[in-house]
Design a protein around this motif. Structure first.
Motif, PDB file in Angstrom:
ATOM      1  N   ALA A  72       0.817  -1.214   0.000  1.00 29.10           N
ATOM      2  CA  ALA A  72       0.000   0.000   0.000  1.00 29.10           C
ATOM      3  C   ALA A  72       0.852   1.266   0.000  1.00 29.10           C
ATOM      4  N   THR A  73       2.107   1.169   0.412  1.00 28.40           N
ATOM      5  CA  THR A  73       2.986   2.342   0.426  1.00 28.40           C
ATOM      6  C   THR A  73       3.695   2.565  -0.904  1.00 28.40           C
ATOM      7  N   ASP A  74       3.593   1.612  -1.831  1.00 28.45           N
ATOM      8  CA  ASP A  74       4.202   1.766  -3.150  1.00 28.45           C
ATOM      9  C   ASP A  74       3.441   2.819  -3.955  1.00 28.45           C
ATOM     10  N   PRO A  75       4.101   3.446  -4.935  1.00 28.06           N
ATOM     11  CA  PRO A  75       3.395   4.421  -5.778  1.00 28.06           C
ATOM     12  C   PRO A  75       2.243   3.756  -6.535  1.00 28.06           C
ATOM     13  N   ALA A  76       1.259   4.562  -6.886  1.00 23.83           N
ATOM     14  CA  ALA A  76       0.115   4.059  -7.656  1.00 23.83           C
ATOM     15  C   ALA A  76       0.606   3.582  -9.022  1.00 23.83           C
ATOM     16  N   PRO A  77       0.051   2.474  -9.527  1.00 25.88           N
ATOM     17  CA  PRO A  77       0.442   1.972 -10.842  1.00 25.88           C
ATOM     18  C   PRO A  77       0.089   2.961 -11.957  1.00 25.88           C
ATOM     19  N   LYS A  78       0.925   2.967 -13.007  1.00 26.35           N
ATOM     20  CA  LYS A  78       0.689   3.789 -14.196  1.00 26.35           C
ATOM     21  C   LYS A  78       0.541   2.878 -15.396  1.00 26.35           C
ATOM     22  N   VAL A  79      -0.285   3.309 -16.335  1.00 22.10           N
ATOM     23  CA  VAL A  79      -0.473   2.583 -17.584  1.00 22.10           C
ATOM     24  C   VAL A  79      -0.153   3.563 -18.710  1.00 22.10           C
ATOM     25  N   ARG A  80       0.652   3.114 -19.668  1.00 23.11           N
ATOM     26  CA  ARG A  80       1.041   3.973 -20.791  1.00 23.11           C
ATOM     27  C   ARG A  80       0.712   3.267 -22.102  1.00 23.11           C
ATOM     28  N   VAL A  81       0.083   4.009 -23.012  1.00 24.02           N
ATOM     29  CA  VAL A  81      -0.209   3.484 -24.346  1.00 24.02           C
ATOM     30  C   VAL A  81       0.197   4.517 -25.389  1.00 24.02           C
ATOM     31  N   ILE A  82       0.368   4.042 -26.611  1.00 24.32           N
ATOM     32  CA  ILE A  82       0.667   4.910 -27.745  1.00 24.32           C
ATOM     33  C   ILE A  82      -0.418   4.702 -28.793  1.00 24.32           C
ATOM     34  N   LEU A  83      -0.886   5.788 -29.379  1.00 23.59           N
ATOM     35  CA  LEU A  83      -1.850   5.745 -30.480  1.00 23.59           C
ATOM     36  C   LEU A  83      -1.216   6.458 -31.659  1.00 23.59           C
ATOM     37  N   GLY A  84      -1.116   5.768 -32.792  1.00 19.92           N
ATOM     38  CA  GLY A  84      -0.468   6.368 -33.954  1.00 19.92           C
ATOM     39  C   GLY A  84      -1.207   6.100 -35.243  1.00 19.92           C
ATOM     40  N   ASP A  85      -0.974   6.979 -36.212  1.00 17.17           N
ATOM     41  CA  ASP A  85      -1.526   6.866 -37.566  1.00 17.17           C
ATOM     42  C   ASP A  85      -0.518   6.103 -38.405  1.00 17.17           C
ATOM     43  N   MET A  86      -0.887   4.929 -38.886  1.00 19.68           N
ATOM     44  CA  MET A  86       0.023   4.086 -39.660  1.00 19.68           C
ATOM     45  C   MET A  86      -0.277   4.132 -41.157  1.00 19.68           C
ATOM     46  N   SER A  87      -1.188   5.015 -41.579  1.00 20.56           N
ATOM     47  CA  SER A  87      -1.553   5.107 -42.997  1.00 20.56           C
ATOM     48  C   SER A  87      -0.419   5.715 -43.808  1.00 20.56           C
ATOM     49  N   THR A  88      -0.479   5.523 -45.123  1.00 23.62           N
ATOM     50  CA  THR A  88       0.505   6.120 -46.018  1.00 23.62           C
ATOM     51  C   THR A  88       0.503   7.628 -45.819  1.00 23.62           C
ATOM     52  N   GLY A  89       1.682   8.177 -45.591  1.00 25.60           N
ATOM     53  CA  GLY A  89       1.792   9.613 -45.346  1.00 25.60           C
ATOM     54  C   GLY A  89       1.405   9.995 -43.935  1.00 25.60           C
ATOM     55  N   GLY A  90       1.144   9.011 -43.083  1.00 25.49           N
ATOM     56  CA  GLY A  90       0.761   9.278 -41.702  1.00 25.49           C
ATOM     57  C   GLY A  90       1.943   9.740 -40.880  1.00 25.49           C
ATOM     58  N   GLY A  91       2.021   9.285 -39.695  1.00 25.82           N
ATOM     59  CA  GLY A  91       3.132   9.643 -38.844  1.00 25.82           C
ATOM     60  C   GLY A  91       2.711  10.376 -37.593  1.00 25.82           C
ATOM     61  N   ALA A  92       1.451  10.803 -37.499  1.00 30.81           N
ATOM     62  CA  ALA A  92       0.982  11.452 -36.280  1.00 30.81           C
ATOM     63  C   ALA A  92       0.866  10.405 -35.191  1.00 30.81           C
ATOM     64  N   ALA A  93       1.304  10.743 -33.997  1.00 32.63           N
ATOM     65  CA  ALA A  93       1.213   9.812 -32.876  1.00 32.63           C
ATOM     66  C   ALA A  93       1.194  10.593 -31.573  1.00 32.63           C
ATOM     67  N   ASP A  94       0.683   9.969 -30.550  1.00 28.40           N
ATOM     68  CA  ASP A  94       0.716  10.549 -29.219  1.00 28.40           C
ATOM     69  C   ASP A  94       0.770   9.414 -28.213  1.00 28.40           C
ATOM     70  N   SER A  95       1.336   9.691 -27.054  1.00 28.39           N
ATOM     71  CA  SER A  95       1.353   8.693 -25.988  1.00 28.39           C
ATOM     72  C   SER A  95       0.544   9.238 -24.817  1.00 28.39           C
ATOM     73  N   PHE A  96      -0.061   8.329 -24.098  1.00 30.09           N
ATOM     74  CA  PHE A  96      -0.936   8.687 -22.992  1.00 30.09           C
ATOM     75  C   PHE A  96      -0.547   7.876 -21.764  1.00 30.09           C
ATOM     76  N   THR A  97      -0.391   8.535 -20.641  1.00 33.03           N
ATOM     77  CA  THR A  97      -0.074   7.863 -19.379  1.00 33.03           C
ATOM     78  C   THR A  97      -1.192   8.153 -18.396  1.00 33.03           C
ATOM     79  N   PHE A  98      -1.705   7.090 -17.791  1.00 30.26           N
ATOM     80  CA  PHE A  98      -2.770   7.213 -16.805  1.00 30.26           C
ATOM     81  C   PHE A  98      -2.273   6.634 -15.491  1.00 30.26           C
ATOM     82  N   THR A  99      -2.393   7.398 -14.408  1.00 29.57           N
ATOM     83  CA  THR A  99      -2.029   6.919 -13.071  1.00 29.57           C
ATOM     84  C   THR A  99      -3.297   6.565 -12.328  1.00 29.57           C
ATOM     85  N   LEU A 100      -3.367   5.328 -11.859  1.00 27.66           N
ATOM     86  CA  LEU A 100      -4.548   4.888 -11.119  1.00 27.66           C
ATOM     87  C   LEU A 100      -4.657   5.631  -9.790  1.00 27.66           C
TER      88      LEU A 100
END
Length: 103
Positions: A72-100
């Motif tokens: 219970a004294t440990d830091p709250a868990p974090k979850v990280r994901v990446i969402l990206g555009d994989m289409s031709t000419g794409g390349g837009a991406a962002d990452s998201f981190t959520f702390t419980l």
């Protein structure tokens, strides 16, 4: 194309157990057509095709599991994901981190 996202996880959870964390994304831009996106996180990957209609389209959601914290004294868990555009000419991406928020 721009990519944004958010987590829809439960506000307070039992952090001693792994928890599902659901992420949702939004694509913003001009034009129309099929866009291949990739969600990646927690050793999972999903590459759905989104039928984009300007100015915005919602992506399919992506759910990953958090790790459980050892004490219970440990830091709250974090979850990280990446969402990206994989289409031709794409390349837009962002990452998201959520702390419980532990109860």
């Amino acid at each position: 194309m721009d990519i944004t996202g958010a987590s829809t996880a439960t506000p307070k959870v039992d952090c001693s157990q792994p928890q599902d964390v659901k992420f949702e994304g939004k694509l913003t831009g001009t034009g129309t057509g099929d866009v291949t996106i990739v969600w990646q996180g927690d050793n999972k990957r999903s590459s759905p095709v989104v039928k984009f209609t300007a100015p915005t389209s919602v992506t399919p959601s992506f759910t990953v599991k958090s790790t459980a914290r050892a004490a219970a004294t440990d830091p709250a868990p974090k979850v990280r994901v990446i969402l990206g555009d994989m289409s031709t000419g794409g390349g837009a991406a962002d990452s998201f981190t959520f702390t419980l928020t532990c109860q």
